[in-house]
Design an enzyme around this catalytic site. Structure first.
Site, PDB file in Angstrom:
ATOM      1  N   HIS A  58      -3.762   1.254   8.061  1.00 48.62           N
ATOM      2  CA  HIS A  58      -2.398   1.807   8.072  1.00 48.62           C
ATOM      3  C   HIS A  58      -2.296   3.008   7.113  1.00 48.62           C
ATOM      4  CE1 HIS A  58       2.173   1.021   7.926  1.00 48.62           C
ATOM      5  NE2 HIS A  58       1.979   1.822   6.896  1.00 48.62           N
ATOM      6  N   GLU A  59      -2.905   2.891   5.932  1.00 47.67           N
ATOM      7  CA  GLU A  59      -2.816   3.983   4.939  1.00 47.67           C
ATOM      8  C   GLU A  59      -3.660   5.186   5.351  1.00 47.67           C
ATOM      9  OE1 GLU A  59      -0.458   3.452   3.208  1.00 47.67           O
ATOM     10  OE2 GLU A  59      -0.412   1.276   3.033  1.00 47.67           O
TER      11      GLU A  59
ATOM     12  N   GLN B  71       2.874   9.923   1.860  1.00 44.53           N
ATOM     13  CA  GLN B  71       4.232   9.366   1.817  1.00 44.53           C
ATOM     14  C   GLN B  71       5.041   9.861   0.631  1.00 44.53           C
ATOM     15  OE1 GLN B  71       2.583   5.200   2.401  1.00 44.53           O
ATOM     16  NE2 GLN B  71       4.565   4.987   3.374  1.00 44.53           N
TER      17      GLN B  71
ATOM     18  N   HIS C 267      -1.784   7.278   7.667  1.00 41.89           N
ATOM     19  CA  HIS C 267      -0.835   8.191   6.999  1.00 41.89           C
ATOM     20  C   HIS C 267      -1.537   9.478   6.577  1.00 41.89           C
ATOM     21  CE1 HIS C 267       2.918   5.975   6.729  1.00 41.89           C
ATOM     22  NE2 HIS C 267       2.371   4.931   6.119  1.00 41.89           N
TER      23      HIS C 267
ATOM     24  N   GLY D 152       0.839  -1.199   0.000  1.00 44.22           N
ATOM     25  CA  GLY D 152       0.000   0.000   0.000  1.00 44.22           C
ATOM     26  C   GLY D 152       0.866   1.237   0.000  1.00 44.22           C
TER      27      GLY D 152
ATOM     28  N   CYS E 219       6.617  -0.428   7.171  1.00 41.77           N
ATOM     29  CA  CYS E 219       6.194   0.781   6.464  1.00 41.77           C
ATOM     30  C   CYS E 219       7.316   1.242   5.554  1.00 41.77           C
ATOM     31  CB  CYS E 219       5.852   1.874   7.478  1.00 41.77           C
ATOM     32  SG  CYS E 219       5.272   3.404   6.713  1.00 41.77           S
ATOM     33  N   LEU E 220       6.963   1.608   4.341  1.00 45.42           N
ATOM     34  CA  LEU E 220       7.967   2.083   3.389  1.00 45.42           C
ATOM     35  C   LEU E 220       8.619   3.378   3.871  1.00 45.42           C
ATOM     36  CD1 LEU E 220       6.030   1.365   0.066  1.00 45.42           C
ATOM     37  CD2 LEU E 220       7.965   0.061   1.003  1.00 45.42           C
TER      38      LEU E 220
END
Ligand code: GNR
Ligand code: NI
Length: 175
Positions: free
Chosen positions: A133-134, A51, A137, A46, A91-92
């Site tokens: 999670h997204e 981000q 963000h 995702g 997480c990226l």
């Protein structure tokens, strides 16, 4: 299509609260395509617009094994949540760090698709984790915010050290 740069913790821009998208136009669709390309290249499941330093309420995801099931969610809202599950998250924007986080097991999400059409999605398991999670963000939150202070501080320390080293030697940045 183009690849975008993913912000890394503790970049303060990750704390920005994204604004709703009032019109799904060609610019938004193009951003969705770039986000999907960026997510696939980074091997993530995702990616939130936050981000990639675009502070609008859009996320992309693909939790399929085959990496052939892209989704775009615009102005996503969780309208129902049930149960709880604990999942090891990564997480990226916090590369190399993993920790267990408790989230709702099943959610119903309302969003617009890439044509601006409203739809609802029932998600559970990993898909539900990823969407939660997204959306975090988009609200300026990162999964480490949920950890116990000790664990959180340890990760923060490692990430700050990494950022310091990256500033000194930019070639190391993509490690
Ligand atoms: O690629 C990702 N994997 C992942 C694994 C467990 C829980 C959440 C995620 S999301 C993450 C990509 C990412 O950072 N999205 O914001
Ligand atoms: Ni993330």
């Amino acid at each position: 299509m183009s690849q975008l740069t993913i912000l890394q913790f503790p970049d303060p821009r990750l704390r920005t609260v994204a604004r709703p998208i009032d019109r799904v136009d060609e610019k938004i669709r193009s951003l969705a395509d770039d986000m999907l390309e960026t997510m696939y290249e980074a091997r993530g499941i995702g990616l939130a617009a936050t981000q990639v330093d675009r502070h609008v309420r859009m996320l992309v995801l693909d939790v399929s094994e085959e990496r052939d099931d892209p989704h775009v969610l615009i102005n996503p809202e969780i309208v129902d949540r049930q149960g709880s599950q604990v999942c090891e998250e990564g997480c990226l924007s916090v590369p190399g760090e993993y920790a267990e986080v408790e989230r709702a097991e099943a959610i119903r999400v309302r969003a617009l698709d890439r044509d601006g059409e409203p739809f609802e999605l029932d998600a559970d398991g990993l898909l539900a984790v990823c969407i939660q999670h997204e959306i975090d963000h988009l609200d300026g939150k990162v999964f480490i915010d949920y950890l116990k202070p000790m664990k959180r501080r340890m990760i923060e320390k490692r990430m700050k050290k990494q950022a310091r080293q990256a500033r000194r030697d930019p070639a190391v940045q993509t490690l």
